[in-house]
Design a protein around this motif. Sequence first.
Motif, short mmCIF file in Angstrom:
data_model
loop_
_atom_site.label_atom_id
_atom_site.label_comp_id
_atom_site.label_asym_id
_atom_site.label_seq_id
_atom_site.Cartn_x
_atom_site.Cartn_y
_atom_site.Cartn_z
N PRO A 171 14.89 -1.83 2.84
CA PRO A 171 13.52 -1.45 2.50
C PRO A 171 13.12 -2.00 1.12
O PRO A 171 13.93 -2.02 0.19
CB PRO A 171 13.57 0.08 2.48
N THR A 172 11.87 -2.43 1.00
CA THR A 172 11.37 -3.02 -0.25
C THR A 172 10.12 -2.28 -0.72
O THR A 172 9.02 -2.86 -0.74
CB THR A 172 11.08 -4.51 -0.07
N PRO A 173 10.24 -1.03 -1.10
CA PRO A 173 9.07 -0.27 -1.53
C PRO A 173 8.60 -0.69 -2.92
O PRO A 173 9.36 -1.28 -3.70
CB PRO A 173 9.56 1.17 -1.54
N ALA A 174 7.35 -0.37 -3.22
CA ALA A 174 6.87 -0.53 -4.59
C ALA A 174 7.60 0.44 -5.50
O ALA A 174 7.98 1.54 -5.09
CB ALA A 174 5.37 -0.28 -4.65
N ALA A 175 7.81 0.04 -6.74
CA ALA A 175 8.50 0.90 -7.69
C ALA A 175 7.60 2.03 -8.14
O ALA A 175 6.40 1.84 -8.36
CB ALA A 175 8.96 0.09 -8.89
#
Length: 585
Positions: A75-79
């Motif tokens: 997963p590559t969510p926004a920080a």
Amino acid sequence: MRTRLFSLILFTVAALSAAKPLTNQLQHKGTAVIRANTATTAVGNEIRNSPAVDAHFARVSGSNKDARLSSDHVPTPAASAITSHGGNFAGFNGMTQADQRLAGGGNQFSLEPPDQGLAVGNGYVVEAVNLAAAVYDTSGALVAGPVDLNSFYGLPPAIIRAPVPQYGPFLSDPRIYYDAATGRWFMTVLEIDTNPATGDLLGHSSVLIAVSQTNSPTNFWNVYSLDTTNNTGGPAHAECPCFGDQPLIGADQYGFYITTNEFSIAGSAFNGAQVYAVSKAQLEAGTASSVSYFPSLPLAEGQAYSVQPATTPGGGSFASANGGTEYFMSALDFFNTLDNRVAVWAMTNTSSLDTATPNPSLTVTVIASQVYGLPPAAQQLNGPLLLADLLKTKNNGLGITTNEHLELVDTDDDRMQQTVYAAGSLWTSLGTVVKTPNGPTRAGVAWFIVTPSWSGGNLQATMTRQGYVAANQESVAYPSIGVNAAGKGVMVFTLTGPDFYPTAAYATLDMIAGSGPIQLAALGAFPDDGFTGYGAFGGRVARWGDYSAAVADSDGSIWMATEYIPYAPRTLLANWGTFIGKIVP
């Protein structure tokens, strides 16, 4: 393998077998009370080995993972932004390793991690860790304890060191629940018998259940013992005698529910999740004697594990359909990689638990979710390391000299964490690997809000809202969600990384806005410097967690507790502490 993870998910519904009665498996063992602590000093025989679950259970091998993993399909969510806490927050330090080590006159072991339970109600805050409990008022003043859990449950001390060592039963994984509807307190812990002369594990185990006799946690509690040695209810379980690891608890209007992961005490078998249901009213009256039991639950392509029972906040409504319904949730990452499904369970006809012939049934449905997977171990900010430096010194008095360095911190696996049924939905979270835009893979949190429903007697569930909490370059680990009756939630966790000592932090959560920024509840003062992360004691990654806790009070405020490193007195072998906070969302 990856085809399974990312292909079309089939929504499945399965009705499991009826509950098995376990008559006489639940025995009333006497009474308990939390009294003031009598402290002493820490000397000798400091560490006790627990059952080697990690050695033969793939899902709990996260502590052996490096700090960075391949980012394929992660997963590559926004920080999330990191901010100071708002003005509606207050808190205080809970128990530390020194507090628990010196409880019970010092007849305790040094322990990591402080598996953490929390319950709030009637003006009291009760915290339990491995292996002590304490009662505070809502301002943080200590009312009773810390008391060692062996003494609380009426057992011999964990260890009496002199003149000849004597060992008491092995205890672990405490949980606490306050039932606002009835004003009673519940506390559970797993127990394994030991050889009193050697401390070796023997072939009998149980889950101990304490239930307060009044609405005050400082008065007497009834204590029950639920035998978990070999609850077959059908075909014999593999390699038993067994024990019920990490008991999880929940409740609805009628029942009190315990689930465990069953492992062989001496062998290598994992026999899956076990579910126990018992009348809440009978437990409170001191008359409970039998349990409804669902053994070794099958799920998709594996055995169910860590099936989290739901609790309902004070002022909220229990699920009343189908003769009373208790919900549960669990994850499905059977191969310790990645998955995009969660399981929703429902036990129906729970009102029958109050009768002479209880007949609940258990159903499960699997729904699609966002991707989650095994989180990597976490880095931490470097700083003073008393134990590591001592281990490098000749003639240090420990009989060991090794070249230790800054520990990595374990972030658990991706099993489901605490589950709450509030405002008609199930709220839960788990740890996961994440990759934010400006950093390598780190540990993060995946959260889920699921709405169960019924159609023609069949369980259905909808993923109403989901999301992630992640921090650039940093890790967040061991989440727990508390939700009030109005559907306002707070998620607590530990924040650590290159810029932070292990710190208590949280994020708000609601159905509309999702999760808010990461807010700092209590900054860590030092690095984790505990024995489990050093080769001298057989470790490589420091134990942490194994779980945090969050719970709503009847006034709508949400209380949370998690591990961090405080500026406080420590023992030689560990410096962990806990922080208890309150927010009005």
